[in-house]
Every structure is written in C-alpha cells, then in structure tokens.
Motif scaffolding. Structure first.
Motif, short mmCIF file in Angstrom:
data_model
loop_
_atom_site.label_atom_id
_atom_site.label_comp_id
_atom_site.label_asym_id
_atom_site.label_seq_id
_atom_site.Cartn_x
_atom_site.Cartn_y
_atom_site.Cartn_z
N LYS A 159 11.51 -11.54 0.06
CA LYS A 159 12.93 -11.27 -0.34
C LYS A 159 12.83 -10.48 -1.43
O LYS A 159 13.63 -9.34 -1.61
N ARG A 160 12.12 -10.49 -2.69
CA ARG A 160 11.97 -9.67 -3.73
C ARG A 160 11.66 -8.19 -3.08
O ARG A 160 12.11 -7.02 -3.38
N LEU A 161 10.58 -7.93 -2.22
CA LEU A 161 10.13 -6.69 -1.74
C LEU A 161 11.33 -6.14 -0.87
O LEU A 161 11.69 -5.24 -1.23
N ALA A 162 12.04 -6.85 0.00
CA ALA A 162 13.22 -6.39 0.65
C ALA A 162 14.38 -5.88 -0.32
O ALA A 162 14.89 -4.91 -0.08
N ASP A 163 14.61 -6.72 -1.29
CA ASP A 163 15.66 -6.20 -2.30
C ASP A 163 15.14 -4.98 -3.05
O ASP A 163 15.85 -4.16 -3.44
N GLY A 164 13.84 -4.79 -3.20
CA GLY A 164 13.41 -3.64 -3.99
C GLY A 164 13.07 -2.40 -2.95
O GLY A 164 12.76 -1.33 -3.27
N GLY A 165 13.77 -2.56 -1.84
CA GLY A 165 13.40 -1.40 -0.74
C GLY A 165 12.38 -1.21 0.06
O GLY A 165 12.02 -0.42 0.84
N TYR A 166 11.59 -2.19 -0.06
CA TYR A 166 10.05 -2.25 0.83
C TYR A 166 10.42 -2.30 2.25
O TYR A 166 11.20 -3.42 2.33
N GLN A 167 9.70 -1.79 3.06
CA GLN A 167 10.07 -2.01 4.33
C GLN A 167 8.92 -1.37 5.02
O GLN A 167 7.99 -1.02 4.72
N GLU A 168 8.80 -2.04 6.47
CA GLU A 168 7.71 -1.53 7.20
C GLU A 168 7.27 0.04 7.11
O GLU A 168 8.52 0.78 7.25
N PRO A 169 6.34 0.74 7.22
CA PRO A 169 4.95 -0.10 7.03
C PRO A 169 4.34 -0.47 6.05
O PRO A 169 3.57 -1.14 5.71
N GLY A 170 5.31 -0.61 4.62
CA GLY A 170 4.51 -0.85 3.40
C GLY A 170 4.64 -2.14 3.04
O GLY A 170 3.94 -2.60 2.18
N THR A 171 5.57 -2.97 3.99
CA THR A 171 5.27 -4.46 3.91
C THR A 171 5.72 -4.97 5.45
O THR A 171 6.18 -4.41 6.06
N PHE A 172 4.83 -6.06 5.72
CA PHE A 172 4.95 -6.65 6.94
C PHE A 172 4.41 -8.13 7.07
O PHE A 172 3.69 -8.12 6.21
N VAL A 173 5.05 -9.02 7.90
CA VAL A 173 4.65 -10.21 8.21
C VAL A 173 3.63 -10.38 9.42
O VAL A 173 4.13 -9.70 10.44
#
Length: 130
Positions: free
Chosen positions: A58-72
């Motif tokens: 959630k903190r990553l998403a709130d900080g603007g991180y999105q694929e491909p910079g973050t993924f599950v």
C-alpha cells in the motif's frame, strides 16, 4: 519466454537464507551474469507476515510505485512482493504459504534427489504447490 531454472536455499540459524540460481540453458544464465548491471537474480529477500507485506504494498502504491518497479508474484509456496529501490537494488518481501512446515519438510526429504536429477537433464519442477 519461460526460463527453466533451479535454485537452492541455504538456511541460517537466524531464519535468513542464501539462494543460488542455476539455469538449464547456458544462454539464459548469461542474461543474469553481470559485473555491474541490474539483474533480478541478485536481490535481498525479507520474510514478513501478510499484514506487513500488505502495508508495504500500500505504501508503495501510495508513493507512485507501479509495475515494473513493483509487482507481486505467487510462487505457490510463498507470495513475494518485489520492488526495485531508487539505487536499483531489488527487494523481495516474502509471505510463506500456510503449509510452509510441510513444504519445507518435503523439500528437505527430497533435496538430494532433486539436485541429482537436474544435471542429468530432468528439469521438471519439484513444486507440487503450483
């Protein structure tokens, strides 16, 4: 294209582990062998519980991180949240499968046989939880 690989984990007393990767195709191995450049084969993994992993996500998403910079990624024996930090280091936040003790016992029981078949060309997965 799917790459076929095996990885072995070496556990430490404190619960951390060191993993080594080996690819079936030497050309695939070359893709992850580098002196300086980024590769997902080099990362740091942290064991967390579901609540902590969701909080980080959630903190990553709130900080603007999105694929491909973050993924599950659901590996079936665990679920991993990956993020590439601003320095280019990949971090993995791992939540174990609820049956982790059973899975670990089976992997320990078959470890030598699993590793012995790999160099002989049998690259079938030993992950029955997939």
């Amino acid at each position: 294209m799917e790459r076929t690989y095996c990885h072995t984990f070496y556990g430490f007393q404190d619960g951390s582990a060191l993993a080594f990767f080996r690819f079936a195709d030497p050309e695939d191995q070359k893709l992850f062998k580098t002196e300086v450049d980024f590769t997902p084969g080099r990362h740091i993994a942290f064991k967390v519980d579901q609540e902590v992993q969701e909080s980080i996500r959630k903190r990553l998403a709130d900080g603007g991180y999105q694929e491909p910079g973050t993924f599950v990624m659901d590996h079936s024996y665990c679920v991993s949240l990956y993020v590439t930090d601003p320095n280019g280091l990949m971090l993995e936040f791992v939540v174990d499968h609820p049956d982790v003790d059973e899975i670990n016992a089976e992997r320990r029981r078959t470890a030598h046989a699993d590793l012995a078949r790999w160099p002989g060309g049998d690259h079938t997965s030993n992950n029955d939880w997939r």
